[in-house]
Design a protein around this motif. Structure first.
Motif, PDB file in Angstrom:
ATOM      1  N   PHE A  69       0.803  -1.223   0.000  1.00  0.00           N
ATOM      2  CA  PHE A  69       0.000   0.000   0.000  1.00  0.00           C
ATOM      3  C   PHE A  69       0.841   1.282   0.000  1.00  0.00           C
ATOM      4  O   PHE A  69       0.528   2.236  -0.699  1.00  0.00           O
ATOM      5  CB  PHE A  69      -0.931   0.021   1.232  1.00  0.00           C
ATOM      6  N   GLN A  70       1.903   1.315   0.807  1.00  0.00           N
ATOM      7  CA  GLN A  70       2.590   2.582   1.080  1.00  0.00           C
ATOM      8  C   GLN A  70       3.247   3.201  -0.141  1.00  0.00           C
ATOM      9  O   GLN A  70       3.430   4.424  -0.203  1.00  0.00           O
ATOM     10  CB  GLN A  70       3.621   2.384   2.198  1.00  0.00           C
ATOM     11  N   LEU A  71       3.598   2.389  -1.112  1.00  0.00           N
ATOM     12  CA  LEU A  71       4.289   2.903  -2.305  1.00  0.00           C
ATOM     13  C   LEU A  71       3.371   3.046  -3.514  1.00  0.00           C
ATOM     14  O   LEU A  71       3.815   3.435  -4.595  1.00  0.00           O
ATOM     15  CB  LEU A  71       5.475   2.008  -2.656  1.00  0.00           C
ATOM     16  N   ILE A  72       2.085   2.742  -3.352  1.00  0.00           N
ATOM     17  CA  ILE A  72       1.135   2.927  -4.454  1.00  0.00           C
ATOM     18  C   ILE A  72       1.065   4.409  -4.819  1.00  0.00           C
ATOM     19  O   ILE A  72       0.935   5.280  -3.950  1.00  0.00           O
ATOM     20  CB  ILE A  72      -0.259   2.414  -4.066  1.00  0.00           C
ATOM     21  N   GLU A  73       1.143   4.714  -6.107  1.00  0.00           N
ATOM     22  CA  GLU A  73       1.150   6.103  -6.557  1.00  0.00           C
ATOM     23  C   GLU A  73      -0.226   6.527  -7.065  1.00  0.00           C
ATOM     24  O   GLU A  73      -0.948   5.734  -7.689  1.00  0.00           O
ATOM     25  CB  GLU A  73       2.186   6.289  -7.661  1.00  0.00           C
ATOM     26  N   ASN A  74      -0.573   7.787  -6.785  1.00  0.00           N
ATOM     27  CA  ASN A  74      -1.819   8.331  -7.328  1.00  0.00           C
ATOM     28  C   ASN A  74      -1.576   8.820  -8.753  1.00  0.00           C
ATOM     29  O   ASN A  74      -0.486   8.626  -9.315  1.00  0.00           O
ATOM     30  CB  ASN A  74      -2.361   9.450  -6.425  1.00  0.00           C
ATOM     31  N   LYS A  75      -2.582   9.445  -9.355  1.00  0.00           N
ATOM     32  CA  LYS A  75      -2.457   9.828 -10.768  1.00  0.00           C
ATOM     33  C   LYS A  75      -1.391  10.901 -11.001  1.00  0.00           C
ATOM     34  O   LYS A  75      -0.929  11.088 -12.132  1.00  0.00           O
ATOM     35  CB  LYS A  75      -3.797  10.303 -11.305  1.00  0.00           C
ATOM     36  N   GLU A  76      -1.002  11.605  -9.916  1.00  0.00           N
ATOM     37  CA  GLU A  76       0.086  12.580 -10.037  1.00  0.00           C
ATOM     38  C   GLU A  76       1.450  11.948  -9.802  1.00  0.00           C
ATOM     39  O   GLU A  76       2.475  12.633  -9.837  1.00  0.00           O
ATOM     40  CB  GLU A  76      -0.111  13.737  -9.042  1.00  0.00           C
ATOM     41  N   LYS A 102       2.373  10.482  -6.946  1.00  0.00           N
ATOM     42  CA  LYS A 102       2.776  10.639  -5.545  1.00  0.00           C
ATOM     43  C   LYS A 102       2.464   9.348  -4.788  1.00  0.00           C
ATOM     44  O   LYS A 102       1.341   8.863  -4.820  1.00  0.00           O
ATOM     45  CB  LYS A 102       2.017  11.806  -4.919  1.00  0.00           C
ATOM     46  N   PRO A 103       3.458   8.775  -4.090  1.00  0.00           N
ATOM     47  CA  PRO A 103       3.192   7.556  -3.324  1.00  0.00           C
ATOM     48  C   PRO A 103       2.290   7.842  -2.127  1.00  0.00           C
ATOM     49  O   PRO A 103       2.256   8.962  -1.610  1.00  0.00           O
ATOM     50  CB  PRO A 103       4.580   7.105  -2.877  1.00  0.00           C
ATOM     51  N   LEU A 104       1.581   6.821  -1.692  1.00  0.00           N
ATOM     52  CA  LEU A 104       0.626   6.981  -0.607  1.00  0.00           C
ATOM     53  C   LEU A 104       1.277   7.514   0.661  1.00  0.00           C
ATOM     54  O   LEU A 104       0.707   8.361   1.352  1.00  0.00           O
ATOM     55  CB  LEU A 104      -0.064   5.651  -0.311  1.00  0.00           C
ATOM     56  N   TYR A 105       2.499   7.042   0.976  1.00  0.00           N
ATOM     57  CA  TYR A 105       3.130   7.517   2.205  1.00  0.00           C
ATOM     58  C   TYR A 105       3.351   9.028   2.178  1.00  0.00           C
ATOM     59  O   TYR A 105       3.267   9.710   3.209  1.00  0.00           O
ATOM     60  CB  TYR A 105       4.442   6.772   2.485  1.00  0.00           C
ATOM     61  N   ALA A 106       3.624   9.579   0.992  1.00  0.00           N
ATOM     62  CA  ALA A 106       3.811  11.029   0.873  1.00  0.00           C
ATOM     63  C   ALA A 106       2.505  11.764   1.137  1.00  0.00           C
ATOM     64  O   ALA A 106       2.486  12.826   1.773  1.00  0.00           O
ATOM     65  CB  ALA A 106       4.358  11.381  -0.505  1.00  0.00           C
ATOM     66  N   SER A 107       1.388  11.201   0.670  1.00  0.00           N
ATOM     67  CA  SER A 107       0.083  11.802   0.947  1.00  0.00           C
ATOM     68  C   SER A 107      -0.223  11.767   2.435  1.00  0.00           C
ATOM     69  O   SER A 107      -0.775  12.720   2.992  1.00  0.00           O
ATOM     70  CB  SER A 107      -1.011  11.064   0.170  1.00  0.00           C
ATOM     71  N   VAL A 108       0.154  10.668   3.097  1.00  0.00           N
ATOM     72  CA  VAL A 108      -0.034  10.557   4.547  1.00  0.00           C
ATOM     73  C   VAL A 108       0.752  11.645   5.263  1.00  0.00           C
ATOM     74  O   VAL A 108       0.244  12.328   6.166  1.00  0.00           O
ATOM     75  CB  VAL A 108       0.390   9.165   5.044  1.00  0.00           C
ATOM     76  N   LEU A 109       1.992  11.850   4.862  1.00  0.00           N
ATOM     77  CA  LEU A 109       2.823  12.877   5.489  1.00  0.00           C
ATOM     78  C   LEU A 109       2.237  14.271   5.275  1.00  0.00           C
ATOM     79  O   LEU A 109       2.120  15.066   6.218  1.00  0.00           O
ATOM     80  CB  LEU A 109       4.247  12.811   4.937  1.00  0.00           C
TER      81      LEU A 109
END
Length: 272
Positions: A153-160, A162-169
């Motif tokens: 999950f943590q490295l899944i990227e969105n359409k931009e 961006k990995p999920l962990y970055a969105s969490v941060l």
């Protein structure tokens, strides 16, 4: 405990070592089994031999809960034994909503008097907010962990991209401050720590994975240290089980001292 108080301990001991108190009854030295509370005796000896080199201690709740009510009593006595100046972390990985989170927070911050607790962010702000309502206490949010399944999950990227962990941060740093929120970032991620630092430059990071898991202390410091150190690097198995014999305390001290010696040099290099 404030970030300045944590940094003061780091400077005093020339160390940013956190010792994980994860006592496995199957692995503690056999001669302790004759004790009334073998795990408590084990913990006390580990603390006695590492306290000069560690600024934080992190009991993992699973190791105590697995022993039932007696294990929780052992945990309470372990916390009582720790000096007030060390930073205590409940590695509990809690995360629920509403009253459940509020009661978890009361349990760990009021009843057990931990300084911090690890929290899973998956359920969002209303699962984390109750922990942040306690003055002088810290949430340590799981961000980028070092286990193999973290990639699920943590490295899944969105359409931009961006990995999920970055969105969490990015999202979570609007919930708390540099005085009540830290982040878990695994040491085995290496250069990813640099990406984390770009997003949360002033927050403390709790970094497991150095030692038995193969993470590099030098890389962690290179990519993660800021002008207030900003790091608590955890070692559990490498210290706790350095020996299975009667000299386990001295062996733990030797491992802690080796880490502290390296940390002192890194502090001098990166944290002026």
């Amino acid at each position: 405990m404030t970030s300045q108080e944590i940094f003061a301990q780091i400077k005093k001991k020339a160390s940013f070592l956190c010792v994980g108190l994860d006592p496995d009854p199957q692995r503690i030295p056999k001669h302790l089994l004759k004790e009334k509370d073998p795990v408590l005796t084990f913990n006390k000896i580990i603390i006695d031999h590492t306290i000069d080199h560690a600024v934080a201690y992190k009991p993992n709740l699973a190791f105590y809960e697995a022993m039932g009510p007696a294990g929780l009593e052992t945990l309470a006595k372990t916390l009582e034994y720790l000096p007030e100046e060390v930073f205590t972390i409940a590695d509990a990985k809690r995360g629920d909503i509403g009253n459940t989170s509020r009661l978890y927070a009361k349990a760990f911050f009021e009843q057990m008097n931990f300084d911090a607790i690890t929290v899973a962010p998956y359920m969002g702000e209303d699962s984390v907010g109750p922990f942040l309502a306690f003055d002088g206490k810290w949430v340590i949010l799981l961000a980028l962990t070092s286990n193999q399944g973290s990639q699920d999950f943590q490295l899944i990227e969105n359409k931009e991209g961006k990995p999920l962990y970055a969105s969490v941060l990015e999202k979570s740093k609007t919930w708390g401050t540099t005085e009540n929120m830290m982040y878990v970032v695994g040491a085995t991620r290496g250069e990813s720590i640099a990406e984390v630092r770009k997003l949360v430059p002033e927050h403390f990071l709790l970094v497991p994975g150095v030692g038995a898991q193969g993470g590099s202390l030098e890389e962690v410091a290179k990519y993660g240290m800021n002008n207030q150190c900003g790091l608590l690097v955890n070692s559990s198995r490498g210290i706790l089980y350095a020996s299975a014999e009667k000299d386990f305390g001295e062996a733990a001290k030797k491992e802690a001292l080796a880490l502290q010696t390296d940390m002192a040099q890194l502090l001098d290099s990166y944290c002026k």
